[in-house]
Design a protein around this motif. Structure first.
Motif: not given
Length: 437
Positions: A24-30, A186-191, A394-400, A422-431
């Motif tokens: 499946a593709t990565i589903l982000q909020n469906g 990591g089930m259901y997190t993005s990567y 979620t990805d944010i939950g995992a980071i916390k 260096p990057e740890v989590f990928h594609e978590t830049e929101y601003w």
């Protein structure tokens, strides 16, 4: 799933009652996330390589790998230094066809690509961003990790350009192991594995070797849970996980894990019990606590100097009137805490019991030990919107979770944090760059 000769979408496992071979593709909020991953497969006959066999001492294997050089569990990988600007890997036929891997050059960001069973993939070329940057990390380093918890890769050989070489990169001086279920894998997190809190903890500490022996649906108790034939009280002592591909390869006779292959872990973090708690699996409190106790006794038997961190469970949240409340009180809260206290009692410490999951035997060591079991209370780290619709962080939950555990480890064991750029989590830049309010 759409693909072209240049780009392809991620292929991720779908987990239900057991293992389902699907993609499946990565589903982000469906909604499908746009993921233009490079197609790295090449025809090796078009290149002039210096080839290293899979058992070359220059290649470091991370996580658990069997005698056939097949990877298992969550986020296993390989790492090595190299000269030149060409690096390719040939994968064996036991590779899960289409599995998504992340790879990176030195301290640069992760890049993702799908792997073909039996194929050769070019990860570094002069066209790869950063391939010409040789400082401050020297030699250049390639790290490759499997993203999925059920799929894996088999290494056949590693290639560099003619006249170039691989260089072994020394292991870091400290080690951490994470034992768990879907929440750690990591089930259901993005990567998946590379977005899990377990990976975030290990990689986020910096200068730390980490291994994640976690698999979705698995119980602590040694019984069938959601299609997993064994629980962690048994499976942690083996190389392979409880996946369908493991049963195809090994049946009921998997390879025991050779704990002498790697230095002992300094810290072991355990987060398991949500599947034991689920009434579907019919695990009693007594059986669960006995299994968790044996896991800790097993760790102490294999790694007597390791410090063990037992996490309290989180089971999501529910709406109660005009607010949200946690389901955590259902998660063996008192029983886990009482077990932790018992491990720190003089009754246990004066003559500790250790356990071996292969022989299924316990024994007393006959010598006193210092306290080694610690309790990490997860209460207050996540809120209801940190848990996705499928009951996983979620990805944010995992980071916390990862961030709080890092600070706990720093304060409890004096470990400094060395991941400083260096990057740890990928594609978590929101601003928000909107200045015109």
């Amino acid at each position: 799933m759409e693909s072209s000769n240049m780009w392809c979408l991620s292929e991720l496992a779908v987990f239900g009652l057991g293992f389902l071979s699907a993609s499946a593709t990565i589903l982000q909020n469906g909604q499908p996330r746009i993921t233009n991953f490079p197609d790295t497969r090449i025809d090796p006959s078009s290149y002039s390589f210096n080839t290293y066999p899979r058992n070359a001492s220059e290649i470091s294997y991370k996580g658990r790998w069997d005698s056939r050089y097949v990877s298992w569990w969550s986020a296993p990988g390989i790492k090595f230094g190299y000269t030149g600007q060409i690096v390719a890997v040939t994968f064996g036929n036991w590779t899960s066809d289409g599995v998504l891997v992340g790879y990176r050059i030195s301290g640069l960001d992760w890049i993702f690509t799908n792997i073909t069973a039996g194929g050769t993939h070019l990860f570094v070329s002069p066209e790869t961003p950063g391939s010409d940057l040789t400082a401050p990390i020297s030699p250049s380093v390639l790290e490759l990790r499997v993203t999925n918890w059920a799929y894996g890769i088999q290494i056949e050989s590693v290639h560099v350009a003619k006249g170039e070489k691989l260089i072994r990169i020394p292991d870091y001086g400290r080690r951490i192991e994470i034992i768990g279920d879907s929440l750690a894998s990591g089930m259901y997190t993005s990567y998946e594995g590379l977005s899990s809190w377990a990976y975030g903890l290990g990689a986020g500490l910096g200068n730390t070797e980490y291994s994640i022996t976690a698999y979705p649906g698995i119980c602590a108790a040694d019984q069938n849970c959601w299609g997993n034939p064994h629980g962690q009280v048994h499976q942690w002592f083996y190389t392979s996980d409880t996946s369908h591909r493991a049963s195809v390869m090994y049946g009921d006779n998997p390879e025991p894990w050779d704990f002498s292959k790697r230095p002992a872990a300094d810290i072991v973090v355990i987060n398991i019990g949500t599947n034991d708690q689920n009434s579907h699996n019919n695990v009693s409190t007594t059986i669960y606590i006995d299994a968790l106790t044996r896991i800790i006794q097993g760790i102490h038997g294999k790694w007597p100097k390791a410090q063990v961190v037992v996490m309290s469970l989180w089971l999501g949240f529910y709406q109660s009137g005009n607010t949200y409340l946690p389901n955590a009180p259902q998660g063996f809260v008192n029983e886990i805490y009482h077990m932790y206290k018992w491990f720190n009692s003089d009754d246990y410490l004066r003559n500790p019991i250790v356990y071996d999951g292969v022989t299924n035997k316990r024994r007393k060591t006959g010598k006193r030990t210092k306290p080694f079991v610690h309790y990490f209370n997860t209460t207050g780290i996540m809120q209801h919107n940190d848990i996705g619709p499928q009951w996983h962080p979620t990805d944010i939950g995992a980071i916390k979770v990862a961030s709080n555990l890092q600070q706990f480890i720093k304060m409890t064991f004096g470990w400094e944090l060395y991941a400083t750029g260096p990057e740890v989590f990928h594609e978590t830049e929101y601003w928000n760059d909107e200045p015109g309010y």
